[in-house]
Write an enzyme that holds these catalytic residues in place. Structure first.
Site, PDB file in Angstrom:
ATOM      1  N   GLY A 120       0.884  -1.166   0.000  1.00 43.22           N
ATOM      2  CA  GLY A 120       0.000   0.000   0.000  1.00 43.22           C
ATOM      3  C   GLY A 120       0.915   1.207   0.000  1.00 43.22           C
ATOM      4  O   GLY A 120       1.712   1.385   0.924  1.00 43.22           O
ATOM      5  N   ALA A 121       0.816   2.005  -1.061  1.00 41.17           N
ATOM      6  CA  ALA A 121       1.761   3.106  -1.227  1.00 41.17           C
ATOM      7  C   ALA A 121       1.781   4.020   0.001  1.00 41.17           C
ATOM      8  O   ALA A 121       2.840   4.455   0.447  1.00 41.17           O
ATOM      9  CB  ALA A 121       1.384   3.904  -2.470  1.00 41.17           C
TER      10      ALA A 121
ATOM     11  N   ASN B 278       3.294   2.339   3.078  1.00 42.14           N
ATOM     12  CA  ASN B 278       4.750   2.262   2.876  1.00 42.14           C
ATOM     13  C   ASN B 278       5.389   3.599   3.274  1.00 42.14           C
ATOM     14  O   ASN B 278       6.412   3.647   3.966  1.00 42.14           O
ATOM     15  CB  ASN B 278       5.104   2.013   1.401  1.00 42.14           C
ATOM     16  CG  ASN B 278       4.593   0.686   0.859  1.00 42.14           C
ATOM     17  OD1 ASN B 278       4.264  -0.214   1.629  1.00 42.14           O
ATOM     18  ND2 ASN B 278       4.529   0.561  -0.452  1.00 42.14           N
TER      19      ASN B 278
ATOM     20  N   ASN C  84       0.974   8.262  -8.533  1.00 44.33           N
ATOM     21  CA  ASN C  84       1.011   6.798  -8.494  1.00 44.33           C
ATOM     22  C   ASN C  84       0.056   6.169  -9.500  1.00 44.33           C
ATOM     23  O   ASN C  84      -0.833   5.388  -9.133  1.00 44.33           O
ATOM     24  CB  ASN C  84       0.658   6.310  -7.073  1.00 44.33           C
ATOM     25  CG  ASN C  84       1.883   5.806  -6.340  1.00 44.33           C
ATOM     26  OD1 ASN C  84       2.824   5.312  -6.953  1.00 44.33           O
ATOM     27  ND2 ASN C  84       1.883   5.923  -5.024  1.00 44.33           N
TER      28      ASN C  84
ATOM     29  N   ARG D 281      -1.786   3.861 -11.749  1.00 49.37           N
ATOM     30  CA  ARG D 281      -1.901   2.400 -11.825  1.00 49.37           C
ATOM     31  C   ARG D 281      -2.876   2.079 -12.946  1.00 49.37           C
ATOM     32  O   ARG D 281      -4.089   2.151 -12.764  1.00 49.37           O
ATOM     33  CB  ARG D 281      -2.412   1.811 -10.505  1.00 49.37           C
ATOM     34  CG  ARG D 281      -1.483   1.994  -9.314  1.00 49.37           C
ATOM     35  CD  ARG D 281      -0.289   1.040  -9.385  1.00 49.37           C
ATOM     36  NE  ARG D 281       0.576   1.194  -8.216  1.00 49.37           N
ATOM     37  CZ  ARG D 281       1.574   2.065  -8.119  1.00 49.37           C
ATOM     38  NH1 ARG D 281       1.847   2.878  -9.130  1.00 49.37           N
ATOM     39  NH2 ARG D 281       2.306   2.142  -7.029  1.00 49.37           N
TER      40      ARG D 281
ATOM     41  N   ASP E 237       7.731   5.323  -3.101  1.00 49.81           N
ATOM     42  CA  ASP E 237       7.246   5.618  -1.749  1.00 49.81           C
ATOM     43  C   ASP E 237       8.424   5.951  -0.831  1.00 49.81           C
ATOM     44  O   ASP E 237       8.327   6.848   0.008  1.00 49.81           O
ATOM     45  CB  ASP E 237       6.474   4.419  -1.163  1.00 49.81           C
ATOM     46  CG  ASP E 237       5.348   3.967  -2.081  1.00 49.81           C
ATOM     47  OD1 ASP E 237       4.795   4.821  -2.796  1.00 49.81           O
ATOM     48  OD2 ASP E 237       5.042   2.760  -2.093  1.00 49.81           O
TER      49      ASP E 237
HETATM   50  O1  KDG Z   1       4.110   1.780  -4.403  1.00 45.42           O
HETATM   51  C1  KDG Z   1       4.169   0.405  -4.126  1.00 45.42           C
HETATM   52  C2  KDG Z   1       2.756  -0.014  -4.192  1.00 45.42           C
HETATM   53  O2  KDG Z   1       2.412  -0.187  -5.542  1.00 45.42           O
HETATM   54  C3  KDG Z   1       2.408  -1.252  -3.479  1.00 45.42           C
HETATM   55  O3  KDG Z   1       2.893  -1.310  -2.161  1.00 45.42           O
HETATM   56  C4  KDG Z   1       0.935  -1.562  -3.559  1.00 45.42           C
HETATM   57  O4  KDG Z   1      -0.293   0.443  -3.231  1.00 45.42           O
HETATM   58  C5  KDG Z   1      -0.057  -0.502  -3.927  1.00 45.42           C
HETATM   59  C6  KDG Z   1      -0.781  -0.627  -5.201  1.00 45.42           C
HETATM   60  O5  KDG Z   1      -1.917  -0.177  -5.237  1.00 45.42           O
HETATM   61  O6  KDG Z   1      -0.247  -1.140  -6.166  1.00 45.42           O
END
Ligand code: KDG
Length: 314
Positions: free
Chosen positions: A34-35, A38, A165, A167, A256
């Site tokens: 979890g960013a 972390n 971040n 994704r 992070d």
């Molecule tokens: O930044 C690292 C994160 O990618 C990881 O710990 C998990 O938060 C996360 C995610 O949503 O991918």
């Protein structure tokens, strides 16, 4: 008061222990990721006071996450566990050097966070509040929660830090772009990676990216801008080459770790340039060992790396 408060989704992380991929038999090791959590662990290890909150399921995965965060010295007094939905899970495998993540987090407890789950008195006593674009991608109510926190911070003069971040397994770039740009324009510290800048601003042109960043009201701190970490704030631009690293073991969590170092420096009252150098160092230490947060350095380790403290082996 706490130096930094952050919030978001933390998930159970499972990965094959040996060389075999997922679904090929063998045993799995467990951790969590979890960013935002972390980052909170990173800050606590660097001697800052850090709080993390979010929703977890009332299940062993959620309890294990809380227990570890507490043990790391992160304030989790506002984190909650619910029966409504389980804690999210992610699986990760590295096959032929390429790592892939598979999320099992749709409708998770965290994705059901709403503005009503925010303790405004808690939030507004922080020096800095940090969130990421991952939370913005989870659900409409999570995005509403971020917007609510942004207005609380603005009202009370709390500085806002934001890591996009991005994704792409959670949303497309077309969905993400307007939201991430809106949040970038509302924060004091915008912490993207250079690759994210290319996608957000739809260009590979360094000059155009820099121009776009100069237009933002806050300061941009860019990770991995052609071999350097860079600060862009209006007309000011400062770049600092990467730390030398002997061996890259696992790059997950480097961003992070970088943000933790940068915000730790800012919380200690350092200049952004000094904070950038701490971020570069902490980010580089994370990639030299496995795990998303396990290799985040303590303040003593930072001093040792900088040659300001001796390492006594035994
Ligand atoms: O930044 C690292 C994160 O990618 C990881 O710990 C998990 O938060 C996360 C995610 O949503 O991918």
């Amino acid at each position: 008061t706490l130096d930094v408060i952050t919030f978001g989704e933390s998930m159970g992380l499972f990965y094959p222990e040996g060389p075999r991929g997922i679904g090929q038999g063998g045993s799995m090791a467990q951790s969590f990721g979890g960013a935002e959590s972390n980052l909170a662990i990173g800050l606590a290890r660097l001697g800052c006071t850090a709080g993390w909150f979010g929703r977890l399921g009332r299940d062993p995965v959620g309890s294990g996450i809380l227990k570890t965060l507490r043990g790391e010295g992160v304030d989790v007094s506002r984190a909650t566990q619910t029966d409504e939905a389980p804690t999210g899970i992610m699986l990760r495998q590295t096959v032929r050097g390429q790592s892939s993540v598979y999320y099992y987090r749709k409708d998770s407890a965290a994705s059901r966070m709403t503005p009503a789950h925010v303790d405004s008195e808690y939030i507004t006593q922080a020096k800095i509040v940090h969130f990421t674009g991952i939370t913005a991608a989870l659900s409409g109510s999570c995005l509403d929660t971020i917007r609510h926190v942004v207005s609380l911070c603005k009202e009370h003069g709390v500085r806002i830090s934001f890591d996009p971040n991005l994704r792409l397994k959670l949303w497309s770039i077309e969905e993400a772009r307007p939201v991430l740009l809106e949040l970038a324009a509302s924060c004091d510290y915008f912490l993207p990676g250079y690759d994210e800048c290319k996608l957000l601003f739809e260009t590979e042109d360094e000059g155009v990216i820099t121009e776009q960043l100069r237009k933002l009201p806050g300061m941009s701190i860019i990770k991995s801008f052609n071999g350097s970490n860079v600060i862009v704030h209006k007309e000011h631009k400062y770049s600092l080459p990467f730390e030398k690293v002997d061996q890259v073991v696992d790059t997950v969590g480097a961003g992070d770790g970088f943000c933790a170092g940068f915000l730790a420096g800012i919380s200690k009252g350092w200049s952004p340039e000094e904070a950038l150098s701490l971020g570069g160092l902490t980010g580089s230490m994370v990639i030299q060992a496995p795990g998303d947060w396990e290799a985040l350095p303590t303040w003593d380790e930072v001093l040792q790396r900088r040659g300001q403290a001796a390492h006594v082996e035994r």
